[in-house]
Design an enzyme around this catalytic site. Structure first.
Site, PDB file in Angstrom:
ATOM      1  N   GLU A  84       0.828  -1.206   0.000  1.00 45.06           N
ATOM      2  CA  GLU A  84       0.000   0.000   0.000  1.00 45.06           C
ATOM      3  C   GLU A  84       0.860   1.253   0.000  1.00 45.06           C
ATOM      4  O   GLU A  84       1.899   1.304   0.636  1.00 45.06           O
ATOM      5  CB  GLU A  84      -0.873   0.036   1.255  1.00 45.06           C
ATOM      6  CG  GLU A  84      -2.054  -0.878   1.163  1.00 45.06           C
ATOM      7  CD  GLU A  84      -3.052  -0.599   2.271  1.00 45.06           C
ATOM      8  OE1 GLU A  84      -3.081   0.539   2.789  1.00 45.06           O
ATOM      9  OE2 GLU A  84      -3.789  -1.522   2.615  1.00 45.06           O
TER      10      GLU A  84
ATOM     11  N   HIS B 138      -4.625   6.704   0.441  1.00 45.24           N
ATOM     12  CA  HIS B 138      -3.899   5.433   0.432  1.00 45.24           C
ATOM     13  C   HIS B 138      -4.439   4.547  -0.673  1.00 45.24           C
ATOM     14  O   HIS B 138      -5.512   4.786  -1.219  1.00 45.24           O
ATOM     15  CB  HIS B 138      -3.939   4.752   1.802  1.00 45.24           C
ATOM     16  CG  HIS B 138      -5.256   4.148   2.166  1.00 45.24           C
ATOM     17  ND1 HIS B 138      -6.299   4.877   2.684  1.00 45.24           N
ATOM     18  CD2 HIS B 138      -5.690   2.871   2.096  1.00 45.24           C
ATOM     19  CE1 HIS B 138      -7.320   4.072   2.918  1.00 45.24           C
ATOM     20  NE2 HIS B 138      -6.993   2.840   2.571  1.00 45.24           N
TER      21      HIS B 138
ATOM     22  N   HIS C  84      -5.397   0.775  -2.485  1.00 44.52           N
ATOM     23  CA  HIS C  84      -5.912  -0.570  -2.284  1.00 44.52           C
ATOM     24  C   HIS C  84      -5.464  -1.440  -3.455  1.00 44.52           C
ATOM     25  O   HIS C  84      -6.119  -1.468  -4.497  1.00 44.52           O
ATOM     26  CB  HIS C  84      -7.449  -0.558  -2.215  1.00 44.52           C
ATOM     27  CG  HIS C  84      -7.999  -0.129  -0.910  1.00 44.52           C
ATOM     28  ND1 HIS C  84      -9.358  -0.068  -0.657  1.00 44.52           N
ATOM     29  CD2 HIS C  84      -7.391   0.233   0.231  1.00 44.52           C
ATOM     30  CE1 HIS C  84      -9.551   0.324   0.598  1.00 44.52           C
ATOM     31  NE2 HIS C  84      -8.372   0.531   1.155  1.00 44.52           N
TER      32      HIS C  84
ATOM     33  N   ASP D 136     -10.413   1.865   7.701  1.00 43.42           N
ATOM     34  CA  ASP D 136     -10.394   3.155   6.997  1.00 43.42           C
ATOM     35  C   ASP D 136     -11.452   4.096   7.575  1.00 43.42           C
ATOM     36  O   ASP D 136     -11.195   5.274   7.805  1.00 43.42           O
ATOM     37  CB  ASP D 136     -10.694   2.968   5.503  1.00 43.42           C
ATOM     38  CG  ASP D 136      -9.592   2.215   4.769  1.00 43.42           C
ATOM     39  OD1 ASP D 136      -8.461   2.143   5.296  1.00 43.42           O
ATOM     40  OD2 ASP D 136      -9.878   1.705   3.679  1.00 43.42           O
TER      41      ASP D 136
END
Ligand code: ZN
Length: 134
Positions: free
Chosen positions: A36, A82, A84, A95
């Site tokens: 990630e 961020h 995925h 999250d």
């Protein structure tokens, strides 16, 4: 209890992201894949225009970079981004917990990290829009 109450601040009105910044986010997400990528978003006058990379990235450990002790109380920071690598552009339970506690606008990128591989959420995890501006 939120770490910081941003709710009365007009910086909650984030309406756009610079195309350059978005491109940088997608490129970083892709180059980090299958790990990630994560960073904080900095905005000026309602436009996201800068990324802040956090120290302490631990590869392979989900969301390790967003451990709360790493997060600055910085009034120009408006949220998080961020990736995925799974390809699912929706917030996980972790999250949502992060979104609720920190910032107002959160971007998730998802594999294959092309121009449309991103989604934006508010602090409650509800989808929202950002204009892309030059
Ligand atoms: Zn996530």
């Amino acid at each position: 209890m939120p770490l910081f109450d941003f709710s009365k601040d007009d910086r909650a009105n984030i309406h756009s992201i610079r195309r350059r910044t978005l491109r940088m986010i997608l490129e970083a997400s892709k180059s980090q894949d299958p790990e990630e990528f994560g960073a904080l978003l900095r905005a000026e006058k309602g436009v996201i225009r800068e990324l802040i990379l956090l120290p302490g990235t631990v590869s392979g450990q989900r969301h390790a970079i967003f451990q709360f002790h790493n997060l600055p109380i910085d009034f120009t920071v408006v949220g998080t981004v961020h990736s995925h690598p799974s390809g699912v552009c929706l917030p996980s339970r972790a999250d949502l917990d992060l979104f609720r506690r920190y910032g107002w606008v959160h971007i998730i990128t998802c594999s294959p990290f092309d121009k449309s591989s991103w989604a934006v959420f508010d602090g409650r995890g509800e989808p929202r829009k950002l204009k892309v501006v030059d």
